[in-house]
Design a protein around this motif. Sequence first.
Motif, PDB file in Angstrom:
ATOM      1  N   ALA A  93      -0.551  -2.422   6.095  1.00 48.26           N
ATOM      2  CA  ALA A  93       0.242  -2.196   5.434  1.00 48.26           C
ATOM      3  C   ALA A  93       1.477  -2.969   5.879  1.00 48.26           C
ATOM      4  N   THR A  97       3.615  -5.048   4.109  1.00 47.44           N
ATOM      5  CA  THR A  97       5.382  -4.271   3.552  1.00 47.44           C
ATOM      6  C   THR A  97       6.529  -5.749   3.591  1.00 47.44           C
ATOM      7  N   SER A 154       4.079   2.735   3.473  1.00 45.40           N
ATOM      8  CA  SER A 154       3.610   1.938   1.750  1.00 45.40           C
ATOM      9  C   SER A 154       4.527   3.546   0.848  1.00 45.40           C
ATOM     10  N   THR A 158       0.760   1.104  -3.888  1.00 46.55           N
ATOM     11  CA  THR A 158       0.240  -0.636  -3.361  1.00 46.55           C
ATOM     12  C   THR A 158       1.048  -0.847  -3.396  1.00 46.55           C
ATOM     13  N   VAL A 159       0.824  -1.853  -2.335  1.00 42.59           N
ATOM     14  CA  VAL A 159       2.177  -3.173  -2.053  1.00 42.59           C
ATOM     15  C   VAL A 159       1.263  -4.245  -2.525  1.00 42.59           C
ATOM     16  N   THR A 305      -6.159  -7.283   3.875  1.00 43.33           N
ATOM     17  CA  THR A 305      -4.754  -6.754   2.942  1.00 43.33           C
ATOM     18  C   THR A 305      -5.002  -8.900   2.472  1.00 43.33           C
ATOM     19  N   THR A 312      -3.797  -0.948   0.491  1.00 40.55           N
ATOM     20  CA  THR A 312      -3.242   0.248  -0.748  1.00 40.55           C
ATOM     21  C   THR A 312      -3.371   1.765   0.615  1.00 40.55           C
TER      22      THR A 312
END
Length: 388
Positions: A93, A97, A154, A158-159, A305, A312
């Motif tokens: 994450a 991000t 996050s 979801t990113v 990722t 997620t």
Amino acid sequence: MNSQKQTTEANPKDNKGLSFKFDLQSYTLIIALVLIALIFGLLTGGEFLSSRNLSNLFTQMSIISVLAIGMTLIIVSGHIDLSVGSLVGLTGAVAATLQVWFGWNTILVVLAAVVTGAIVGLWQGWWVAYRAVPAFIVTLGGMLIFRGILIGISKGQTVAPMDESFKQIGNSYLPYSLGYLLALLSIALLIFWTIRGRSKRKSMGLSLPTATIDYGKVTMYSFFILLATYLLNRYYGIPVPIIIVVMLAAIFIFISTKTSFGRYIYAIGGNVEAAALSGINIKRNTLSVFVLMGALSGVAGVLLTSRLNAATVNAGNMYELDAIAACVIGGTSLMGGRGKIVGALIGALIMASIDNGMSMMNIETFWQYIVKGLILIFAVWIDILSKK
């Protein structure tokens, strides 16, 4: 004199017996893996052994394999880490991000993920090593803390999507020619180290296995390397994630077997009091193991990722159990002091093969959890029996 002579004459036979027993234990995993492949190959009409499925299988196992490398050192040192699954999600994450929301490039976000994992490992290791809080409790708390931070940063969403260069880390393949070149290089190194090892043992006056045994192993390993390369090249080539796993495995095998740090870890896990009396810095080495585990969790987070092209809130869920199971199946003792990275990698491949094979047979998910749980219990039972 006569008794000494009799003892000396008896030793070679005893050594042969021990050598045979060791070899039998070492190859049990490989035999089990071959049987699993044959069984699923028959039950799926050969689809399990297809180049496409094997490529997917190796890609799937890469994340757990990276975690199993670090988990082996953690367990060998006499500890446990239940937080790695949440840490995989958190570091993934962080990478997502930074890239999606702040526009960082791929190199920087990968470094950020690995450094974040190492810092978290440092924090957990400090509690374990310098505050004497049991690793089980520290990492259990960490599992909840890191999952909470993951949801927080996050914002529960979801990113995605990631840059193309980042996606290539977990989804690209080596060109066919480069794959064969690496295979031949691996075989050449294998032959070199075997010759070097035999020469070194001979110069030190140590007993040598017969040339047939040593070079027979080299021939067998070389055959499997070439076979795997050929099968993977029939699809798109060797997946880059498995190359990353092999490189990390080589580094950590060297660290665990050829450095004083590696010997200290085995000594600490075998008998912490004896290690302390021998002058080994228990706290510093324990802290180092957790830092390495955190950094490897960061690598696994990047791979996951990249493969999903997203971060997620559920990423890495239950991965810690898969990593521990891979280590235990691979022969790592939960009592500490015993375990090998190669065994953990084979254990990860066995777990991934079972997951993959059962999925191809459309077996319901709950059966997959049941089977994996039973395998873990059986592996620990075997470990207890071997100690007795």
